[in-house]
Design an enzyme around this catalytic site. Structure first.
Site, PDB file in Angstrom:
ATOM      1  N   GLU A 181      19.244  31.818  21.966  1.00  0.00           N
ATOM      2  CA  GLU A 181      17.963  31.123  21.851  1.00  0.00           C
ATOM      3  C   GLU A 181      16.871  31.796  22.689  1.00  0.00           C
ATOM      4  O   GLU A 181      15.739  31.922  22.256  1.00  0.00           O
ATOM      5  CB  GLU A 181      18.135  29.671  22.293  1.00  0.00           C
ATOM      6  N   ASP A 182      17.225  32.199  23.892  1.00  0.00           N
ATOM      7  CA  ASP A 182      16.190  32.631  24.830  1.00  0.00           C
ATOM      8  C   ASP A 182      16.038  34.137  25.006  1.00  0.00           C
ATOM      9  O   ASP A 182      15.110  34.579  25.653  1.00  0.00           O
ATOM     10  CB  ASP A 182      16.464  32.026  26.219  1.00  0.00           C
TER      11      ASP A 182
END
Ligand code: MN
Length: 751
Positions: free
Chosen positions: A90-91
């Site tokens: 996600e990051d």
């Protein structure tokens, strides 16, 4: 402020990493060790340049989540690998393919699940979308339970470090936690995590209350300690002479549960008698653990007098979330009631850490055979997801709460078989639980040998003998009798099929009636009948007509009213002259709201009746009948009604998460609420006049304000109107669209 010192941070990262291995209760293989190391290395690299809001290196977070996963949930190395990687996709720049290549499909699938949940929850969402998300979250459950367990660990760590977040984020996260994650942890049997999540939420949603109760607990500590020691001494002595292996301790309950007791019983802190509980954990082999627990129970009752009917035997019948223990409440020498919990070491592990701990007793990992309790639970969830049909997500969430978070009752069949249903279930729910065919034909029951009707509400421990008849048939009222999603969906499905059978017949009958009244058989007129008699759609309307549930004379009266507009004239005058009924002061509004809060209403019925008018319709999103709405109970103000997609509502919801009530409109009420439309197009001569004509065609619509401008050939208008419901509005919008030059007509969602 956090001081950045990279050398120190490197040391700290390594310390936390090494600690991870100490937390495993068993030897882990070299291969598992290598996998964890690989995941750690990847996570460190991926998050290298990011920091948390607190200023700390980001990698602290996945490491802490991994600690929780091992130590507090009891999962194995695979879950640790996933926990370390849970924010990577996600990051950071790493993709799911990278994860799959490095760690294989199982890890990739779990990380994917975690990433998706995050993505859903990070959107700026309305309540209904949140409910929809929740549904998705549960779908992921059936893939791999580890997804949800790691997600809970993630949430727990975020709650523990919520201090550095801005206030609005704190409230949003805390309300999500109390509404979704804590109940989920409870259902999974993660009691310790559930309590901590609840307490942490309270800390942010009601800081004063939280501080007050924790201070009280601290102040009373010394006194409590001596009380506990005096109470325990004779028990310890007796158990030792009996040569039992055990540990005994006194534990204060969570702040939330103490607060709950204060509120429920209406007593001050000092009078909550079960502020703490004595816990005896027996080191007994599985073969004798139950017998040993009962023996300890007998011993305690030979020392202290037990409170009648306060033995809770969850050994004979474990709770649905798997909890096993004996609870008894006895009178201490100081004249206070004290609760004693008796369980074996195995039961204690399950109670504290849930099914994962339980599996660890059986074998390592989830991939092998699952325990039957969890299986049953997962199957229930699956069934519910399948049956929740296409109903909107809000009602799904409600059903879910109803079925899983509220209490359950246990019922017996005539042959003594045990069944469970949500508290508040009726005979009809029970019948559908046994079998759909029985549900459709049940006409009554004998509950504990007494004859009762099908809508009779069942109580815990009831024995239910169903009585069926082949001539029985479901009807719409049945939907009001049931609360279980299974019964609801079966009845709805039956009604739909039944309606389909009468569609043509009902349509013909209605056409004949309207012909006789010289009313054209148009969609508009059909809609009018449909609304006047509160039918949701044509199928329902035709069905009702076919079965002669709507009398011909009532339809005649409906169209006869066309020429009598006094009521409508009066109300519009009333509003224009400033006598807006919703502003009318309600003298004991406070009491009314209080009553509403105490009753924990399932839904709030919105109606014109002034005496029920403890709600406020704010001008931000201007909800009208037909809109999906919620009510937010605001202290000292009233209940604000918002459309579920209103940004203000979302803000209020995160603020007053536990004060949200599902609201619905009373059918067929002519309320006349304010709404607005926006018209744009190419300026044509006489266009404004034509638009006004279209509005005036419907005598039930009243204009409050008009704002029109035309510049450089472009026309823009904004009209505020009082309108009865969404279908009226839709008709109006369609009518205005027919005006020459008009290009778009939209409802103004919020201002
Ligand atoms: Mn995270």
């Amino acid at each position: 402020m956090y001081q950045i010192d990279e050398a120190l941070e490197k040391k700290e990262i390594l310390r936390r990493y090494k600690l991870l291995f100490k937390l495993f209760k068993r030897e882990i293989s070299q291969e598992e060790h290598d996998q964890i190391h690989k995941a750690f290395t990847l996570a460190v690299t991926a998050h290298e340049h990011t920091r948390r809001k607190s200023g700390e290196p980001y990698i602290y977070h996945p490491l802490e989540v991994a600690h929780i996963v091992v130590e507090e949930i009891g999962l194995g190395p695979t879950a640790v690998v996933c926990a370390l990687l849970h924010d990577v996709v996600e990051d950071t720049e790493y993709t799911l393919t990278d994860i799959e290549n490095g760690f294989g499909p199982v890890v990739a699938r779990i990380v994917d699940g975690l990433t998706k949940i995050d993505a859903i929850f990070n959107q700026n969402q309305s309540f209904s979308i949140q409910a929809e998300n929740f549904k998705k979250l549960l779908f992921s459950l059936s893939d791999d339970v580890r997804v949800i367990l790691i997600k809970l660990a993630d949430r727990l760590h975020n709650m523990r470090t919520l201090d550095s977040m801005p206030r609005d984020k704190q409230l949003k996260i805390a309300s999500e936690t109390i509404n979704i994650y804590a109940p989920l942890a409870h259902r999974l049997g993660l009691f310790t995590i559930k309590s901590e999540l609840e307490d942490l939420s309270l800390k942010y949603t009601e800081p004063e209350t939280y501080a007050f109760v924790s201070e009280k607990i601290r102040q009373s500590e010394a006194e409590r300690e001596s009380l506990i020691n005096n109470f325990i001494a004779p028990i310890r002595e007796k158990l030792e002479t009996e040569c039992m292996k055990f540990s005994i301790s006194g534990r204060v309950k969570s702040i939330c549960s103490i607060l709950g007791k204060m509120k429920k019983k209406g007593v001050p802190f000092e009078e909550v008698y079960d502020l703490f509980a004595i816990r005896i954990v027996l080191d007994s082999p599985v073969e004798t653990e139950k017998a040993d627990c009962y023996r300890v129970y007998a011993i305690i009752n030979s020392i202290y007098r037990a409170k009648p009917d306060r033995l809770r035997d969850w050994i004979a019948i474990p709770k649905p979330n798997g909890y096993e223990a004996l609870h008894t409440t006895v009178m201490s020498n100081t004249g206070k009631w004290i609760e004693v919990q008796i369980r074996s070491k195995r039961m204690d592990e399950i109670a504290e850490r849930g099914y994962a701990a339980h599996w660890r007793y059986k074998n390592e990992g989830f991939d092998t055979e699952m325990e039957s309790g969890l299986d049953i639970w997962l199957n229930k969830i699956k069934e519910m997801l399948e049956h929740s049909a296409s109903d909107n997500s809000l009602s799904f969430l409600n059903d879910f709460r109803q079925n899983f978070f509220n209490g359950e009752i246990y019922l017996y069949t005539p042959t003594g078989e045990l069944k469970s249903l949500p508290a508040g279930s009726s005979v009809l729910d029970f019948a559908f639980l046994i079998h759909s065919e029985i549900g459709f034909t049940v006409i009554g029951a004998k509950v504990n040998h007494k004859l009762v009707p099908i809508n009779h509400k069942l109580k815990n421990g009831d024995q239910v003998e169903l009585i069926c008849s082949k001539t029985q048939k479901p009807n719409e009222e049945w939907l009001d009798y049931v609360i279980s999603s299974r019964a609801k969906s079966r009845i709805r499905q039956w009604l739909r099929e039944e309606q389909a059978k009468y569609y043509d017949q009902g349509m013909e009958a209605l056409k004949k009636m309207l012909d006789e009244l010289h009313v054209p058989f148009t969609d508009a007129n059909i809609n009018r009948v449909q609304e006047a008699f509160s039918r949701k759609n044509k199928s329902e309307l035709f069905y009702a007509v076919a079965l002669e549930k709507i009398a011909e004379k009532d339809i005649a009266a409906l169209f006869k009213d066309d020429n009598e507009k006094h009521d409508n004239w009066f109300w519009s005058w009333f509003r224009r002259s400033g006598g807006n009924d919703k502003d009318k002061p309600e003298t004991n509004l406070q009491d009314a709201i209080q009553a509403q809060v105490e009753n924990k209403p399932e839904s709030l019925l919105l109606a014109k009746d002034v005496h029920n008018l403890n709600y406020i319709i704010p001008e931000c999103c201007n909800p009208i009948p037909g809109d999906d709405v919620i009510g937010v109970i605001l202290p000292n103000k009233g209940i604000e009604v918002h459309r579920t997609n209103c940004p203000k509502a979302i803000e209020l919801m995160s603020q007053y998460g536990n004060r949200i009530v599902k609201a619905k409109w009373k059918k067929n009420e002519k309320i006349g609420l304010l709404t607005g439309i926006k018209i744009s197009g190419i300026d044509e001569p006489g266009m404004a006049l034509q638009i006004l004509d279209k509005i005036n065609q419907d005598s039930q619509i009243n204009i409050r304000s008009i704002n029109m401008k035309a510049a450089e050939g472009v026309y823009e208008g904004q009209i505020m109107l009082y309108i009865n419901n969404t279908s009226h509005l839709k008709e109006l919008i369609d009518r205005i669209k027919t005006v020459n030059g008009v290009e778009s007509v939209k409802r103004i969602d919020h201002r």
